[in-house]
Scaffold this motif. Structure first.
Motif, mmCIF file in Angstrom:
data_model
loop_
_atom_site.group_PDB
_atom_site.id
_atom_site.type_symbol
_atom_site.label_atom_id
_atom_site.label_comp_id
_atom_site.label_asym_id
_atom_site.label_seq_id
_atom_site.Cartn_x
_atom_site.Cartn_y
_atom_site.Cartn_z
ATOM 1 N N GLN A 130 -74.287 15.892 -21.277
ATOM 2 C CA GLN A 130 -75.097 15.832 -22.666
ATOM 3 C C GLN A 130 -76.370 15.658 -22.401
ATOM 4 O O GLN A 130 -76.882 14.446 -21.674
ATOM 5 C CB GLN A 130 -74.441 14.863 -23.512
ATOM 6 N N ALA A 180 -72.115 5.321 -19.739
ATOM 7 C CA ALA A 180 -72.223 6.787 -19.629
ATOM 8 C C ALA A 180 -72.874 7.069 -18.372
ATOM 9 O O ALA A 180 -73.891 6.815 -18.309
ATOM 10 C CB ALA A 180 -72.577 7.826 -20.677
ATOM 11 N N GLU A 232 -70.545 12.396 -21.080
ATOM 12 C CA GLU A 232 -69.905 11.800 -22.575
ATOM 13 C C GLU A 232 -68.590 12.815 -22.671
ATOM 14 O O GLU A 232 -68.664 14.018 -22.695
ATOM 15 C CB GLU A 232 -70.801 11.969 -23.564
ATOM 16 N N HIS A 233 -67.452 12.185 -22.573
ATOM 17 C CA HIS A 233 -66.225 12.635 -22.702
ATOM 18 C C HIS A 233 -65.892 13.954 -21.719
ATOM 19 O O HIS A 233 -65.533 14.841 -21.862
ATOM 20 C CB HIS A 233 -66.035 13.138 -23.993
ATOM 21 N N ASP A 243 -75.957 5.495 -23.209
ATOM 22 C CA ASP A 243 -74.952 4.717 -23.047
ATOM 23 C C ASP A 243 -74.806 3.776 -21.904
ATOM 24 O O ASP A 243 -74.833 4.717 -20.761
ATOM 25 C CB ASP A 243 -73.782 5.165 -23.510
#
Length: 290
Positions: free
Chosen positions: A254, A278, A249-250, A275
């Protein structure tokens, strides 16, 4: 899921026995049992029985004679030298002779050598005659299963069999190869097979492709339907808090806690806050890869 193992086989409900209407002798066998064939492909070549050919020739001669008699009677009738009843009798005799000839033609007497062809795409499951063998009319020659009639005959552990019901979805993989198949459970046995000590389950097979009858299969039967994320087995981790995966994530990894719903196979089914966009990190050694 319930694990199952078995073979690709012919469904007896679709099996066909191929015969010929005339007696004869096998002069060539073009296929062997277990062979996959296409529609119209020759299976056997047969020499027609001499008695059938003789009966056909006699029927041809009878038609020629009846036609000549009808022509003669028609000419006499036109000259007022034959009655209407005589003309009707000649016409009926010709019709009867033609019907007899048509019957002999259907019985195969018109051909000295007859080829028995595959009626549709499928598998030759057995040859009931050998090269040089003589057979009677209507005798069993070839046992044949259409391609759409192939099924998966599976065995499941007795304690798991009670969970399996007709209509459940099933997926199969060829033990020797990479072919994947899908189908539906048709029947579940009521007793344990004394040899395998498993309960027989018969399932449909969508399209077996080039997979041969008798091929070994491993399968899974979906005994419960649920929604889950499919993640690679190598991505699933565990610690004192439970099961989890890492996803990106980004640009950062995570942790996402998950609950394993379908632990068998690869991928595994999990529930959790993931997600779809993701990437999930799989751990294949010292370095992680997405």
């Amino acid at each position: 899921y319930v694990e199952a193992y078995g073979v690709l086989t012919g469904d007896a409900r679709h099996a066909q026995t191929l015969t010929l209407p005339q007696a004869g002798q096998v002069v060539a066998a073009e296929v062997t049992p277990g062979r996959r064939v296409r529609k119209g492909q020759p299976l056997l070549r047969v020499a027609t029985d001499p008695n059938a050919m003789s009966a056909y020739r006699q029927a041809v001669s009878a038609v020629d004679q009846a036609r000549a008699e009808w022509t003669r009677t028609q000419r006499l009738h036109d000259e007022k030298l034959a009655t209407n009843s005589q003309l009707d009798a000649a016409r009926k005799a010709l019709a009867d002779a033609q019907a007899a000839l048509d019957a002999q033609t259907r019985l195969g007497g018109a051909q000295a050598i007859v080829t028995l062809d595959a009626p549709v795409d499928g598998v030759v499951t057995a040859l009931d005659v050998q090269l040089g063998e003589r057979f009677a009319s209507g005798a069993r020659l070839v046992e044949f299963t259409p391609q759409v009639g192939l099924a998966a005959l599976l065995g499941v552990e007795p304690e798991q069999a009670a969970r399996v019901r007709p209509g459940m979805d099933a997926s199969f993989n060829a033990v020797y190869g990479t072919t994947s198949l899908h189908g539906t459970v048709m029947t579940v046995g009521d007793a344990v097979d004394p040899q395998s000590h498993l309960v027989d389950v018969l399932a449909t097979v969508g399209d077996p492709g080039r997979l041969a009858a008798g091929s070994a299969l491993s399968g899974r039967i979906a005994v419960a339907k649920f929604k889950a994320w499919a993640v690679p087995r190598d991505a699933l981790l565990s610690d004192g808090k439970g099961d989890y995966v890492f996803h990106i994530e980004h640009g950062k990894a995570q942790r996402a806690d998950v609950k394993v719903l379908a632990p068998s196979g690869d991928p595994v089914g999990v529930a959790g806050k993931l997600d779809a966009h993701a990437p999930v990190i799989t751990l294949g050694g010292d370095d992680g890869r997405a």
